[in-house]
Structure formats: C-alpha cells, structure tokens
Scaffold this active site. Sequence first.
Site, PDB file in Angstrom:
ATOM      1  N   HIS A 115      56.602  46.446  39.013  1.00  0.00           N
ATOM      2  CA  HIS A 115      55.277  46.783  39.561  1.00  0.00           C
ATOM      3  C   HIS A 115      54.375  45.548  39.609  1.00  0.00           C
ATOM      4  O   HIS A 115      54.854  44.416  39.584  1.00  0.00           O
ATOM      5  CB  HIS A 115      54.660  47.942  38.787  1.00  0.00           C
ATOM      6  CG  HIS A 115      55.613  49.079  38.601  1.00  0.00           C
ATOM      7  ND1 HIS A 115      56.013  49.892  39.647  1.00  0.00           N
ATOM      8  CD2 HIS A 115      56.300  49.504  37.502  1.00  0.00           C
ATOM      9  CE1 HIS A 115      56.886  50.778  39.194  1.00  0.00           C
ATOM     10  NE2 HIS A 115      57.091  50.561  37.908  1.00  0.00           N
ATOM     11  N   GLU A 152      52.068  50.237  32.627  1.00  0.00           N
ATOM     12  CA  GLU A 152      53.430  49.725  32.661  1.00  0.00           C
ATOM     13  C   GLU A 152      53.460  48.294  33.178  1.00  0.00           C
ATOM     14  O   GLU A 152      54.210  47.455  32.665  1.00  0.00           O
ATOM     15  CB  GLU A 152      54.312  50.619  33.531  1.00  0.00           C
ATOM     16  CG  GLU A 152      55.747  50.159  33.612  1.00  0.00           C
ATOM     17  CD  GLU A 152      56.583  50.970  34.583  1.00  0.00           C
ATOM     18  OE1 GLU A 152      57.783  50.657  34.736  1.00  0.00           O
ATOM     19  OE2 GLU A 152      56.055  51.922  35.198  1.00  0.00           O
ATOM     20  N   HIS A 207      61.119  47.562  32.910  1.00  0.00           N
ATOM     21  CA  HIS A 207      60.277  48.732  33.141  1.00  0.00           C
ATOM     22  C   HIS A 207      60.067  49.506  31.853  1.00  0.00           C
ATOM     23  O   HIS A 207      60.669  49.216  30.816  1.00  0.00           O
ATOM     24  CB  HIS A 207      60.929  49.663  34.178  1.00  0.00           C
ATOM     25  CG  HIS A 207      60.966  49.117  35.558  1.00  0.00           C
ATOM     26  ND1 HIS A 207      59.973  49.338  36.479  1.00  0.00           N
ATOM     27  CD2 HIS A 207      61.891  48.334  36.177  1.00  0.00           C
ATOM     28  CE1 HIS A 207      60.266  48.723  37.610  1.00  0.00           C
ATOM     29  NE2 HIS A 207      61.431  48.099  37.456  1.00  0.00           N
ATOM     30  N   GLU A 289      64.753  50.417  31.097  1.00  0.00           N
ATOM     31  CA  GLU A 289      63.592  51.240  30.747  1.00  0.00           C
ATOM     32  C   GLU A 289      63.476  51.137  29.226  1.00  0.00           C
ATOM     33  O   GLU A 289      64.269  51.725  28.495  1.00  0.00           O
ATOM     34  CB  GLU A 289      63.814  52.694  31.169  1.00  0.00           C
ATOM     35  CG  GLU A 289      63.996  52.897  32.663  1.00  0.00           C
ATOM     36  CD  GLU A 289      62.674  52.932  33.413  1.00  0.00           C
ATOM     37  OE1 GLU A 289      61.622  52.683  32.776  1.00  0.00           O
ATOM     38  OE2 GLU A 289      62.693  53.207  34.625  1.00  0.00           O
TER      39      GLU A 289
END
Length: 325
Positions: A115, A152, A207, A289
């Site tokens: 992101h 995040e 992430h 993750e």
Amino acid sequence: MSYVGPDFDPPRPRRSRRGPLTLAIAGLVPAALVGWLVYEAVADTGGGPAGAAAPPTSSPVSGSATASPSDESATAFPSEDSKGRAVPPSPASTTGRAAGSGSLKGKVVVIDPGHNPNNFRHTAEINRKVNIGTNRKECDTTGTSTNAGYAEARFTLDVARRLRTILQDQGATVKFTQDGDRPWGPCVDERARIGNEAHADAAISIHADGAAAGDRGFHVILPASVHSGTADTRPIAASSRALGERIAGSFVRVTGSAPSNYLGKGTGLVVRDDLGGLNLSTVPKVFIECGNMRDSKDAALLTDGAWRQKAAQGISEGIVSFLHG
C-alpha cells in the site's frame, strides 16, 4: 492487508495439502516451543475474549480501510523505535544503495511495502483497473488498520526499512517499490515489474491482514502455478515456495508467533492465483501477512517497535537462508 480489493479478494476454499513445510514446521517445534509459550503468555494479557470487531472503514471501490486526513500515517513518516520515537530513514530509496561487503554481496532483494500512506488521497488513481495477468483489478488499495487507527501502510514501511538495514549490512543490494516517497501506489503490476527489472534474487511484499477478531497469526502467500493470459509463474513457483518456507520457518523461530489459525491449515503457507504482484513476477517472490490488525492481541504485537524488529529479523533470516541455498 485486508482480503478485499485489488490483490486481496477472499481466497477460494482449498483442500488441505501436505507440503514440504509440514516436515519443516515439525522440525521447528522444539526450537519454537519456548517462543510460542512466551507468545501465549504475553498475548493473553492483551484483552478479554475476542468478539466481533468493528468493520473497517471502506473506500467506495476497494473495500479496504481508509485513512483519515488527520491520521499521521497519511504522510511519509520515519521508522520508529520500541517507544514510538522517530528513527531517521535510510538514505536508500527505490533505487537502493551500493552493497557493502558481506555474505550477500552481489545479491539483489526487492522489498515491496504494501500500500501507500497517501493512497486515500488518490482514489481515482488507485481504483483504476490494471492487468494482473489473468484478469484486471484495481491498481492498489489503502490497506487496513488496527481498531485504534494504526495503518497497515505505516506498519509495512517500518518493517521494510528495518529489513532493508539488516540485509544491506550483510552486503545485499536492496530496492524498494516505494518508500513513502510517492503520492500514491505504485500499482500492483508496477510492483511486480520493479522486481523483474531489478532481476531480483528474491522479492517480498510485506503486509498485515484485516480479518475478524479472533483470527490470529501470520501466513506467507505463495504463487500458484499460473499459465493464463500474460501470467506465467511456472518458472518461479518452486523457488518461490522454497523462499516462503524458509521465511515461515524463521518467522516462527524469531518472533514466537504462531502460523495463522484461520488460513493455511496451521502450516503458515497459503497458495493463491489471484494476486497480480505474484502472477506477474518473473523472480522468486512471496507475500507475508505478519498478523491480523483487527485482532487485539495481534495488534498489540504489530504496534510494538521491538516486535517489528523481530519481524524484520525473522523475514531477513528466511531470505538469507534461501539465498545461501
């Protein structure tokens, strides 16, 4: 990252498969047992019984958590120490810096911090559809956040910068897809292209998940063997799995975190064929993750600078092990 939006649709149900990591995890049990007991002891102080978390604020198209304009994560920020104090960023950016001496001299690693802190300001750009090899998806998303608002995108940059320092100290040339120095993005196809054009020996996208409260632990996402449209992961599927297995094993050992209790059947590994960042890669690449931002116990870890340093160390040791063969 939330499993909603570009590269983050809910994975289709899969039948359980026993892979090479089954033996690897079994071998790690004695070494990781003490860390796991500490993990549980600390986590059990993180709050009461897990209930339904408030749903993340969604952007009109992506469905991912959207940062508030007043959120400090909306602008570029430095890394932080365990007390939340700013640590000046490394001079290296998307171009990397010259590798020093060390065991990784001559190796190239591409780090993709998931992101971008400013994506929420550019919804038109990040909602634009791009080719992910098998179909088209939105360029990027805003990512998720903890219930307290820790984004995040802020987490991924901090861990990525810590990881960069560790790898550069061992002689690797490290390149970023973005370092908080872009107004938005890059799109998922460009993120893959950066790794390809760098001829990376290994690439990783960092992430954190946005699942339901009670869903805990980390998982590493591996590319499926895809041969459709412009996507062909067949040449890198096996090497990416090897990279992912090394990272999962070292992440357990260094952080004390357990593999996901909601994906991967306890292996810490998930195979997906719907992620543009993996589908379009021509170099060994995985996603990680690191935990679930929407679970209070995982969030307590993800927001702690000392734990983020362990996360970076765990990821780095997996990469180093992979590169050393």
